[in-house]
Design a protein around this motif. Structure first.
Motif, PDB file in Angstrom:
ATOM      1  N   UNK A 307       0.367  -1.411  -0.425  1.00 56.45           N
ATOM      2  CA  UNK A 307      -0.218   0.084  -0.236  1.00 56.45           C
ATOM      3  C   UNK A 307       0.500   0.925   0.107  1.00 56.45           C
ATOM      4  N   UNK A 308       1.919   1.076   0.776  1.00 58.63           N
ATOM      5  CA  UNK A 308       2.665   2.275   0.681  1.00 58.63           C
ATOM      6  C   UNK A 308       3.803   2.998  -1.053  1.00 58.63           C
ATOM      7  N   UNK A 309       3.462   2.229  -1.409  1.00 58.64           N
ATOM      8  CA  UNK A 309       3.945   1.985  -2.387  1.00 58.64           C
ATOM      9  C   UNK A 309       2.966   2.803  -3.747  1.00 58.64           C
ATOM     10  N   UNK A 310       2.214   2.155  -3.026  1.00 63.94           N
ATOM     11  CA  UNK A 310       0.689   2.629  -4.501  1.00 63.94           C
ATOM     12  C   UNK A 310       0.666   3.670  -3.903  1.00 63.94           C
ATOM     13  N   UNK A 311       0.780   4.674  -2.721  1.00 62.83           N
ATOM     14  CA  UNK A 311       0.277   5.721  -2.583  1.00 62.83           C
ATOM     15  C   UNK A 311       1.602   6.444  -3.104  1.00 62.83           C
ATOM     16  N   UNK A 312       2.486   5.597  -2.768  1.00 64.18           N
ATOM     17  CA  UNK A 312       4.037   6.804  -3.515  1.00 64.18           C
ATOM     18  C   UNK A 312       3.706   6.618  -4.795  1.00 64.18           C
ATOM     19  N   UNK A 313       2.714   6.009  -5.130  1.00 68.40           N
ATOM     20  CA  UNK A 313       2.718   6.469  -7.223  1.00 68.40           C
ATOM     21  C   UNK A 313       1.872   6.900  -7.067  1.00 68.40           C
ATOM     22  N   UNK A 314       0.821   6.954  -6.516  1.00 68.54           N
ATOM     23  CA  UNK A 314      -0.351   8.197  -6.988  1.00 68.54           C
ATOM     24  C   UNK A 314      -0.159   9.341  -6.079  1.00 68.54           C
ATOM     25  N   UNK A 315       1.079   9.903  -5.671  1.00 71.38           N
ATOM     26  CA  UNK A 315       1.257  10.633  -4.738  1.00 71.38           C
ATOM     27  C   UNK A 315       2.481  11.435  -6.340  1.00 71.38           C
ATOM     28  N   UNK A 316       3.210  10.870  -7.031  1.00 69.30           N
ATOM     29  CA  UNK A 316       4.110  10.991  -8.100  1.00 69.30           C
ATOM     30  C   UNK A 316       3.790  11.877  -8.868  1.00 69.30           C
ATOM     31  N   UNK A 317       2.029  10.977  -9.426  1.00 70.70           N
ATOM     32  CA  UNK A 317       1.834  10.638 -10.709  1.00 70.70           C
ATOM     33  C   UNK A 317       0.664  12.437 -10.432  1.00 70.70           C
ATOM     34  N   UNK A 318      -0.506  12.319  -9.505  1.00 69.13           N
ATOM     35  CA  UNK A 318      -1.341  13.068  -8.731  1.00 69.13           C
ATOM     36  C   UNK A 318      -0.518  14.091  -7.851  1.00 69.13           C
ATOM     37  N   UNK A 319       0.757  15.203  -8.413  1.00 70.87           N
ATOM     38  CA  UNK A 319       1.997  15.973  -6.944  1.00 70.87           C
ATOM     39  C   UNK A 319       0.475  16.818  -6.481  1.00 70.87           C
ATOM     40  N   UNK A 320      -0.707  16.795  -6.757  1.00 66.90           N
ATOM     41  CA  UNK A 320      -1.580  17.985  -6.061  1.00 66.90           C
ATOM     42  C   UNK A 320      -2.622  17.648  -5.213  1.00 66.90           C
ATOM     43  N   UNK A 321      -2.198  16.141  -5.660  1.00 67.68           N
ATOM     44  CA  UNK A 321      -3.552  15.624  -4.613  1.00 67.68           C
ATOM     45  C   UNK A 321      -3.476  14.596  -3.909  1.00 67.68           C
ATOM     46  N   UNK A 322      -3.575  14.085  -2.104  1.00 66.09           N
ATOM     47  CA  UNK A 322      -4.144  13.828  -1.138  1.00 66.09           C
ATOM     48  C   UNK A 322      -4.167  11.819  -1.815  1.00 66.09           C
ATOM     49  N   UNK A 323      -3.128  11.413  -2.047  1.00 61.99           N
ATOM     50  CA  UNK A 323      -3.368  10.235  -2.250  1.00 61.99           C
ATOM     51  C   UNK A 323      -3.942   9.131  -1.561  1.00 61.99           C
ATOM     52  N   UNK A 324      -4.728   9.539  -0.274  1.00 62.25           N
ATOM     53  CA  UNK A 324      -5.442   8.602   0.149  1.00 62.25           C
ATOM     54  C   UNK A 324      -7.157   9.221  -0.679  1.00 62.25           C
ATOM     55  N   UNK A 325      -6.937  10.515  -0.203  1.00 61.61           N
ATOM     56  CA  UNK A 325      -8.806  10.926  -0.968  1.00 61.61           C
ATOM     57  C   UNK A 325      -8.665  10.796  -2.371  1.00 61.61           C
ATOM     58  N   UNK A 326      -7.644  10.062  -2.767  1.00 62.83           N
ATOM     59  CA  UNK A 326      -8.050   9.836  -4.733  1.00 62.83           C
ATOM     60  C   UNK A 326      -8.254   8.480  -4.931  1.00 62.83           C
ATOM     61  N   UNK A 327      -7.176   7.517  -3.925  1.00 64.52           N
ATOM     62  CA  UNK A 327      -7.688   6.288  -3.972  1.00 64.52           C
ATOM     63  C   UNK A 327      -9.433   6.202  -3.834  1.00 64.52           C
ATOM     64  N   UNK A 328      -9.898   6.720  -2.457  1.00 66.55           N
ATOM     65  CA  UNK A 328     -11.536   6.839  -1.952  1.00 66.55           C
ATOM     66  C   UNK A 328     -12.144   7.253  -3.142  1.00 66.55           C
ATOM     67  N   UNK A 329     -11.918   7.920  -4.158  1.00 65.56           N
ATOM     68  CA  UNK A 329     -12.420   8.911  -5.023  1.00 65.56           C
ATOM     69  C   UNK A 329     -13.342   7.570  -6.080  1.00 65.56           C
ATOM     70  N   UNK A 330     -11.295   6.518  -6.572  1.00 66.41           N
ATOM     71  CA  UNK A 330     -11.793   5.729  -7.434  1.00 66.41           C
ATOM     72  C   UNK A 330     -12.636   4.996  -6.680  1.00 66.41           C
ATOM     73  N   UNK A 331     -11.982   4.291  -5.414  1.00 60.79           N
ATOM     74  CA  UNK A 331     -12.552   2.858  -4.542  1.00 60.79           C
ATOM     75  C   UNK A 331     -13.950   3.295  -5.193  1.00 60.79           C
ATOM     76  N   UNK A 332     -14.970   4.810  -4.194  1.00 58.23           N
ATOM     77  CA  UNK A 332     -16.532   5.167  -5.081  1.00 58.23           C
ATOM     78  C   UNK A 332     -16.904   5.378  -6.100  1.00 58.23           C
TER      79      UNK A 332
END
Length: 411
Positions: A307-332
């Motif tokens: 999970x930590x590596x997934x959040x790191x990659x999300x942060x790299x691709x979307x540097x202006x977004x909180x990775x947990x918020x973005x993952x929750x948006x996708x999951x929802x």
């Protein structure tokens, strides 16, 4: 298409100057790709226009469908070739190469996984057991170039995001160090995927007939086949059964004979097929998901183990977004059914209600049961939450071990 002819001639000249050294070729290939930059002028349909109209068609590496959707050889001689690979919904197994060279992304983007294989037991030249280590996961974009080394020096996988993605591969025909072009199945198996003998090929084809007709002799025939087969043929048979029936339970009637015949080697295949079905489910869902961000999320679930590596990659691709918020948006979005209860186009087919989504978010933050309960009480009645404590703990456990979402919760 002239650029690929120019590229081929330049490769010929520069490689000849180093006496056709395979060790030097990856650097030469990468250098030529950088200089000529075929991605800058690439047009998606131009190679197809050439294919439909040319009378000067180079020798193709293969004429059978398989790797690429399609794969086109646009230049070839007796030592090297240039291939274009189109991908719509295709993804590659973890694999190594029996050649060397370099590739460039001409169009689209991909998730690129780089691995190391730790061999524990080599059965023969075509199959071995060991452990697969993920070294890195990176995003590839149009214009990116990677060198290809032969053999287990370069083990990788690609999950293509855009539809289509197109890759240009500059490569030797063979590499003395490459040997077999192995594929790998997490977590334990390395094997040569080519079926070279006619008997095994026909056996695997016949399994489709048995699945279609479902005769009473089917189980007896397959059990006898496994009893007379080596471990690699057993793997191919089991893999084909999973492809046909799409459920792990399809192997249940045959495990005892596999273990009796192959012992510990068959036991090593159990986690291989469990992971195989997890990946098959994600790949199937990916085929129905069109949103680029959702496809990126599925690529991470397929390729990244923690999970930590997934959040790191999300942060790299979307540097202006909180990775947990973005993952929750996708999951929802991916767990909500369409109107009328049907599964929407971009859906994982796993409905999660409001309370489950709250638990999901807390687990992404690595919070324990007491913290999950406190967070639920901010939205729901305290007594109601307390009364469902055991159910909430069971929900959290099922999410942590779920086929789709398990990597998100691994530390």
């Amino acid at each position: 298409m002239r650029i690929f002819q120019d590229m081929g001639r330049l490769l010929q000249e520069r490689w000849l100057k180093v006496q056709h050294s395979e060790e030097a070729f990856p650097d030469i290939a990468a250098e030529v790709l950088r200089e000529l930059a075929p991605h800058q002028e690439f047009k998606t349909l131009e190679p197809l226009e050439w294919l439909y109209g040319t009378r000067d068609f180079p020798k193709q590496l293969t004429t059978r469908p398989g790797f690429g959707q399609p794969a086109l050889t646009v230049f070839s001689d007796s030592r090297l070739l240039i291939d274009l690979y189109y991908w719509v919904d295709g993804t590659t197994d973890i694999h190594q190469h029996g050649f060397c060279g370099a590739f460039q992304v001409l169009q689209g983007s991909s998730i690129h996984g780089h691995y190391r294989w730790h061999e524990r037991h080599k059965v023969n030249s075509r199959v071995a057991f060991g452990d697969m280590e993920l070294l890195s996961v990176t995003g590839l974009r149009t214009g990116d170039i990677h060198r290809i080394l032969g053999g287990d020096k370069y083990i990788h996988s690609l999950f293509h995001l855009e539809r289509p993605s197109v890759t240009c591969v500059v490569r030797t025909l063979h590499s003395p160090e490459g040997g077999y072009q192995y594929s790998y199945k997490k977590p334990h198996l390395a094997y040569y995927p080519g079926v070279e003998d006619a008997h095994t090929s026909k056996v695997l084809q016949s399994l489709s007939l048995l699945a279609e007709l479902s005769p009473p002799e089917r189980t007896r025939l397959i059990r006898g086949l496994i009893e007379r087969s080596d471990i690699l043929t057993c793997f191919f048979v089991f893999e084909r059964l999973l492809q046909l029936h799409k459920k792990l339970e399809a192997l249940d009637p045959y495990w005892d004979v596999a273990v009796r015949t192959h012992g510990a080697l068959a036991e090593e295949l159990r986690p291989v097929f469990k992971e195989y079905m997890r990946q098959a489910l994600l790949i199937d869902r990916r085929g129905q998901v069109k949103d680029p961000e959702h496809r990126y999320f599925l690529a991470l679930l397929l390729n990244v183990e923690r999970g930590e590596h997934i959040q790191q990659l999300v942060r790299q691709r979307f540097p202006d977004r909180d990775p947990v918020d973005l993952i929750m948006k996708w999951v929802t979005a991916l767990t909500q059914p369409a109107e009328g209860g049907a599964r929407s186009r971009d859906s994982l087919g796993v409905p999660l209600d409001e309370s489950a989504l709250i638990v999901f978010r807390e687990l992404l933050h690595s919070r324990g049961h007491a913290e999950v309960m406190a967070r639920l009480k901010e939205t729901f009645d305290d007594d109601e939450v307390d009364g469902q404590s055991d159910d909430i703990a069971a929900l959290a456990a099922s999410l942590r071990e779920s086929t789709l979402f398990r990597p998100l919760f691994r530390g």
